[in-house]
Design a protein around this motif. Structure first.
Motif, PDB file in Angstrom:
ATOM      1  N   PHE B  93       0.962  -0.057   7.096  1.00 16.34           N
ATOM      2  CA  PHE B  93       0.977   0.652   8.374  1.00 16.34           C
ATOM      3  C   PHE B  93       0.781   2.153   8.163  1.00 16.34           C
ATOM      4  O   PHE B  93      -0.041   2.792   8.809  1.00 16.34           O
ATOM      5  CB  PHE B  93       2.311   0.386   9.089  1.00 16.34           C
ATOM      6  N   LEU B  94       1.547   2.709   7.214  1.00 17.09           N
ATOM      7  CA  LEU B  94       1.454   4.150   6.967  1.00 17.09           C
ATOM      8  C   LEU B  94       0.077   4.522   6.455  1.00 17.09           C
ATOM      9  O   LEU B  94      -0.497   5.539   6.857  1.00 17.09           O
ATOM     10  CB  LEU B  94       2.510   4.587   5.953  1.00 17.09           C
ATOM     11  N   ARG B  95      -0.480   3.673   5.580  1.00 15.91           N
ATOM     12  CA  ARG B  95      -1.779   4.001   4.998  1.00 15.91           C
ATOM     13  C   ARG B  95      -2.845   4.066   6.086  1.00 15.91           C
ATOM     14  O   ARG B  95      -3.729   4.907   6.062  1.00 15.91           O
ATOM     15  CB  ARG B  95      -2.156   2.958   3.942  1.00 15.91           C
ATOM     16  N   TYR B 102       1.972   8.746   4.363  1.00 11.16           N
ATOM     17  CA  TYR B 102       1.721   7.832   3.249  1.00 11.16           C
ATOM     18  C   TYR B 102       1.505   8.604   1.958  1.00 11.16           C
ATOM     19  O   TYR B 102       1.986   8.206   0.889  1.00 11.16           O
ATOM     20  CB  TYR B 102       0.499   6.947   3.541  1.00 11.16           C
ATOM     21  N   ALA B 103       0.801   9.739   2.074  1.00 17.84           N
ATOM     22  CA  ALA B 103       0.527  10.529   0.868  1.00 17.84           C
ATOM     23  C   ALA B 103       1.813  11.021   0.233  1.00 17.84           C
ATOM     24  O   ALA B 103       1.909  11.115  -0.991  1.00 17.84           O
ATOM     25  CB  ALA B 103      -0.374  11.707   1.226  1.00 17.84           C
ATOM     26  N   SER B 104       2.827  11.325   1.063  1.00 16.44           N
ATOM     27  CA  SER B 104       4.047  11.862   0.467  1.00 16.44           C
ATOM     28  C   SER B 104       5.041  10.761   0.082  1.00 16.44           C
ATOM     29  O   SER B 104       5.826  10.933  -0.844  1.00 16.44           O
ATOM     30  CB  SER B 104       4.706  12.871   1.403  1.00 16.44           C
ATOM     31  N   LEU B 105       5.039   9.624   0.780  1.00 18.15           N
ATOM     32  CA  LEU B 105       6.041   8.586   0.491  1.00 18.15           C
ATOM     33  C   LEU B 105       5.473   7.393  -0.270  1.00 18.15           C
ATOM     34  O   LEU B 105       6.225   6.616  -0.851  1.00 18.15           O
ATOM     35  CB  LEU B 105       6.659   8.059   1.793  1.00 18.15           C
ATOM     36  N   GLY B 106       4.125   7.247  -0.237  1.00 13.66           N
ATOM     37  CA  GLY B 106       3.492   6.022  -0.724  1.00 13.66           C
ATOM     38  C   GLY B 106       3.932   5.569  -2.093  1.00 13.66           C
ATOM     39  O   GLY B 106       4.254   4.391  -2.284  1.00 13.66           O
ATOM     40  N   ILE B 107       4.001   6.500  -3.061  1.00 18.21           N
ATOM     41  CA  ILE B 107       4.289   6.058  -4.425  1.00 18.21           C
ATOM     42  C   ILE B 107       5.715   5.559  -4.586  1.00 18.21           C
ATOM     43  O   ILE B 107       6.022   4.835  -5.521  1.00 18.21           O
ATOM     44  CB  ILE B 107       4.029   7.174  -5.460  1.00 18.21           C
ATOM     45  N   TYR B 108       6.616   5.935  -3.659  1.00 21.31           N
ATOM     46  CA  TYR B 108       8.003   5.490  -3.806  1.00 21.31           C
ATOM     47  C   TYR B 108       8.231   4.135  -3.174  1.00 21.31           C
ATOM     48  O   TYR B 108       9.192   3.452  -3.492  1.00 21.31           O
ATOM     49  CB  TYR B 108       8.958   6.499  -3.171  1.00 21.31           C
ATOM     50  N   LEU B 109       7.350   3.756  -2.245  1.00 24.35           N
ATOM     51  CA  LEU B 109       7.621   2.541  -1.463  1.00 24.35           C
ATOM     52  C   LEU B 109       7.740   1.277  -2.319  1.00 24.35           C
ATOM     53  O   LEU B 109       8.694   0.525  -2.148  1.00 24.35           O
ATOM     54  CB  LEU B 109       6.569   2.371  -0.366  1.00 24.35           C
TER      55      LEU B 109
END
Lengths: 220, 194
Positions: B93-95, B102-109
């Motif tokens: 959804f964020l992407r 997404y750019a700031s949280l994506g890698i942590y998800l």
């Protein structure tokens, strides 16, 4: 048999999941207030590790690569639920004192790490043995930390009073802060031993090299 | 539950029963992703996002799906699947719709699926028999407590880079000792009974 012993040594000492690989910190910190709790937690996780490793290995050719993590989690949570129900039925007091940390075995990184790193690439029997040795390594680490915390923080070992009435226990060690401090010191001790081993190996290497170089100097 | 009850519950979840320093839920990301304050904040925000939504989703799954069919014993399996699916869904959804977030949280998800804080918040909300609103408030405020702990700890670790501990304590052990000292500070809140 030889490889069995080697795997066991690897899991408990050389590659201990908690003290060397630094995985599974939550249960190590939370359930080590007493030796009994630690033993219960360690053995419960060992049981889950053996069976999840065995089944991941048996199914390794059928699980598609893309969904493997989800598949492993389903396998692991199935066994965790079985262990949870068995403990509730037969070891209820232990189940009550470990509380939510029994279902939380599902998200223990050691189990998922072994499924991914070992069981998905090896035959069932070595995988089950790997589960056993890693589980015993985890149990060993929990026992180490809980022994320190229970003796100093509560003055008892396995619930048996050690120092008599006059002893004023250092309550800090059974409090949450004590968990971090004790585990830090235990891992520091392990690093100290490993450093000493490395230094020794390096010294031996140097002493092997040195005579050659002196001989060369002499010949020159 | 009245409004004040929910406020008290949130206050207690953030400070008194802090997920990291009092309960040890979510120690892996706490020790692993706390090297810099901004990555710690990113992780904290991602966890807050997921925990609030999963608090709602797992409550609904338990009360509308498991309980009517008498399948309560499957809650561990069901919750972990709900959380994994939810994390995957949030990521997609964020992407698609909020690329900046997404750019700031994506890698942590992806890391959050195996974060025990999320699963334990869901299980505790059932165990304590919270209603829907307090289950969501509990998930949200526990995650805020997690964020507070991880950001403060990242600040402490920044200072630690300039320290020179004994060789055996280098790396992980001194990090644990620092966490222990911080836990002592948080133990000050445990005197507050609500």
């Amino acid at each position: 048999m030889k490889s069995f012993l080697r795997q066991l040594k690897e899991g408990i000492l050389d590659n201990n999941p908690t003290l060397v690989q630094l995985l599974g910190m939550c249960p190590t910190l939370a359930t080590t207030t007493s030796v009994q709790n630690a033993l219960g937690m360690g053995l419960a996780a060992t049981a889950v590790l053996i069976f999840s490793n065995l089944f991941v290995s048996l199914l390794r050719k059928f699980i598609p690569k893309q969904v493997r993590i989800a598949a492993y989690i389903v396998i692991i949570s199935g066994f965790v639920t079985m262990v949870e129900l068995l403990m509730k039925a037969y070891l209820n007091s232990l189940y009550q004192s470990l509380g939510i940390f029994i279902p939380l075995i599902v998200v223990n990184c050691i189990i998922l790490a072994r499924a991914e790193a070992f069981a998905s690439k090896n035959k069932p029997l070595p995988s089950a043995i790997d589960g056993l040795s890693m589980g015993l390594g985890f149990t060993f680490a929990l026992l180490l930390v809980s022994t320190v915390r229970e003796i100093i923080g509560n003055g008892t070992f396995c619930g048996i009073s050690l120092f008599g009435e006059g002893y004023a226990p250092a309550l800090l060690l059974v409090m949450p802060a004590g968990a971090f401090l004790t585990l830090g010191c235990v891992i520091a001790a392990v690093q100290k031993i490993r450093n000493m081993g490395e230094d020794k190996a390096r010294m031996e290497k140097l002493s092997q090299v040195e005579p050659e170089s002196t001989e060369k100097e002499e010949t020159v | 539950m009245s409004f004040t009850d929910i406020l008290l519950l949130m206050f207690s979840a953030i400070l008194v029963e802090n997920f990291i320093f009092a309960k040890f839920y979510g120690c892996c990301p706490f020790l692993g992703v706390s090297e810099k304050p901004d990555t710690a904040l990113g992780m904290g925000m991602a966890v807050t996002f997921v925990m609030t939504l999963s608090g709602a989703a797992t409550w609904a799954v338990y009360h509308f799906l498991l309980e009517p069919f008498g399948l309560e014993y499957l809650k561990t399996v069901a919750f972990i699947l709900v959380i994994a699916a939810l994390v995957q869904f949030i990521e997609m959804f964020l992407r698609k719709f909020i690329p900046a977030l997404y750019a700031s949280l994506g890698i942590y998800l992806p890391l959050i699926t195996t974060n025990c804080a999320v699963l334990s918040a869901a299980l505790l909300a059932i165990q304590n028999e919270y209603n829907f609103i307090s289950a969501v408030a509990f998930g949200f405020s526990s995650a805020l407590g997690f964020t507070l702990a991880i950001v403060v700890f990242a600040g402490v670790r920044g200072k630690m880079e300039f320290a020179d501990p004994p060789r055996a304590f280098k790396g992980f052990p001194i990090t644990l000792i620092a966490a222990g000292l911080l836990a002592m500070a948080f133990a000050g809140f445990s005197g507050i009974k609500l």
